[in-house]
Design a protein around this motif. Structure first.
Motif, mmCIF file in Angstrom:
data_model
loop_
_atom_site.group_PDB
_atom_site.id
_atom_site.type_symbol
_atom_site.label_atom_id
_atom_site.label_comp_id
_atom_site.label_asym_id
_atom_site.label_seq_id
_atom_site.Cartn_x
_atom_site.Cartn_y
_atom_site.Cartn_z
ATOM 1 N N ILE A 7 0.493 -1.568 -0.633
ATOM 2 C CA ILE A 7 -0.011 0.109 0.156
ATOM 3 C C ILE A 7 1.232 1.709 0.305
ATOM 4 C CG2 ILE A 7 -1.754 1.806 1.358
ATOM 5 C CD1 ILE A 7 -2.682 -1.329 2.116
ATOM 6 N N GLN A 8 1.948 1.067 0.876
ATOM 7 C CA GLN A 8 3.093 1.712 0.831
ATOM 8 C C GLN A 8 3.615 2.748 -0.682
ATOM 9 O OE1 GLN A 8 6.047 1.371 3.677
ATOM 10 N NE2 GLN A 8 4.296 1.374 5.067
ATOM 11 N N ARG A 9 4.220 1.194 -0.932
ATOM 12 C CA ARG A 9 4.079 1.838 -2.833
ATOM 13 C C ARG A 9 3.156 2.613 -3.858
ATOM 14 N NH1 ARG A 9 8.374 -2.833 -3.593
ATOM 15 N NH2 ARG A 9 9.710 -3.319 -0.937
ATOM 16 N N LEU A 59 -0.568 15.115 -2.064
ATOM 17 C CA LEU A 59 -0.744 14.000 -0.797
ATOM 18 C C LEU A 59 -0.710 12.455 -0.548
ATOM 19 C CD1 LEU A 59 -4.027 16.652 -0.005
ATOM 20 C CD2 LEU A 59 -1.612 16.645 1.396
ATOM 21 N N LEU A 60 -0.987 11.858 -1.635
ATOM 22 C CA LEU A 60 -0.874 10.629 -1.745
ATOM 23 C C LEU A 60 0.414 10.016 -1.391
ATOM 24 C CD1 LEU A 60 -2.933 10.001 -3.764
ATOM 25 C CD2 LEU A 60 -4.100 9.050 -2.363
ATOM 26 N N SER A 61 1.170 11.110 -2.195
ATOM 27 C CA SER A 61 2.669 10.379 -1.728
ATOM 28 C C SER A 61 3.517 10.567 -0.252
ATOM 29 C CB SER A 61 3.616 11.125 -2.861
ATOM 30 O OG SER A 61 5.232 11.108 -2.692
ATOM 31 N N ALA A 62 2.584 12.025 0.300
ATOM 32 C CA ALA A 62 2.915 12.192 1.570
ATOM 33 C C ALA A 62 2.954 11.385 2.368
ATOM 34 C CB ALA A 62 2.837 13.927 2.105
ATOM 35 N N ILE A 63 1.418 10.769 2.299
ATOM 36 C CA ILE A 63 0.839 9.745 2.826
ATOM 37 C C ILE A 63 1.833 8.546 3.094
ATOM 38 C CG2 ILE A 63 -0.810 7.990 3.308
ATOM 39 C CD1 ILE A 63 -3.051 10.571 2.274
ATOM 40 N N MET A 67 3.789 6.604 6.080
ATOM 41 C CA MET A 67 2.909 4.998 6.945
ATOM 42 C C MET A 67 4.755 4.416 6.686
ATOM 43 S SD MET A 67 -0.144 4.654 4.544
ATOM 44 C CE MET A 67 -0.373 2.736 4.762
ATOM 45 N N SER A 68 5.769 4.391 5.708
ATOM 46 C CA SER A 68 6.810 3.813 5.891
ATOM 47 C C SER A 68 7.904 4.271 6.289
ATOM 48 C CB SER A 68 7.563 4.624 4.852
ATOM 49 O OG SER A 68 7.921 5.112 4.399
ATOM 50 N N GLU A 69 7.544 5.497 7.105
ATOM 51 C CA GLU A 69 9.137 6.196 8.312
ATOM 52 C C GLU A 69 7.720 5.705 9.773
ATOM 53 O OE1 GLU A 69 8.593 10.415 8.290
ATOM 54 O OE2 GLU A 69 10.344 10.650 6.866
ATOM 55 N N PHE A 70 6.042 5.815 9.723
ATOM 56 C CA PHE A 70 5.573 5.871 11.057
ATOM 57 C C PHE A 70 5.780 3.860 10.962
ATOM 58 C CE2 PHE A 70 1.562 4.346 13.118
ATOM 59 C CZ PHE A 70 1.907 4.851 14.613
#
Length: 73
Positions: A7-9, A59-63, A67-70
């Motif tokens: 999902i992140q990718r 916004l999608l890229s930032a989400i 998610m990957s950092e979290f």
């Protein structure tokens, strides 16, 4: 775990694609290659709609990156 990485990718890929498409659309509209009023919806001008595509991509890229950092912590 595997689904969240997928999902992140996908979010980052879709976000980058939408951002690039929106920026190209804004550049083409400003240079006169395309008529931005073709994309007008209701009372919104075409430039605003094309810019909204670029903003949605950011916004999608930032989400996706968030998610990957979290998930690393």
């Amino acid at each position: 775990m595997i689904y969240s990485e997928f999902i992140q990718r996908v979010l980052v890929w879709m976000g980058n694609t939408l951002t690039a498409t929106g920026c190209l659309g804004l550049a083409f509209g400003a240079s006169g290659v395309i008529d931005p009023e073709f994309f007008a919806i209701g009372i919104s001008s075409g430039i605003r709609v094309i810019g909204s595509v670029a903003i949605a991509g950011c916004l999608l890229s930032a989400i996706g990156h968030g998610m990957s950092e979290f998930s690393e912590k």
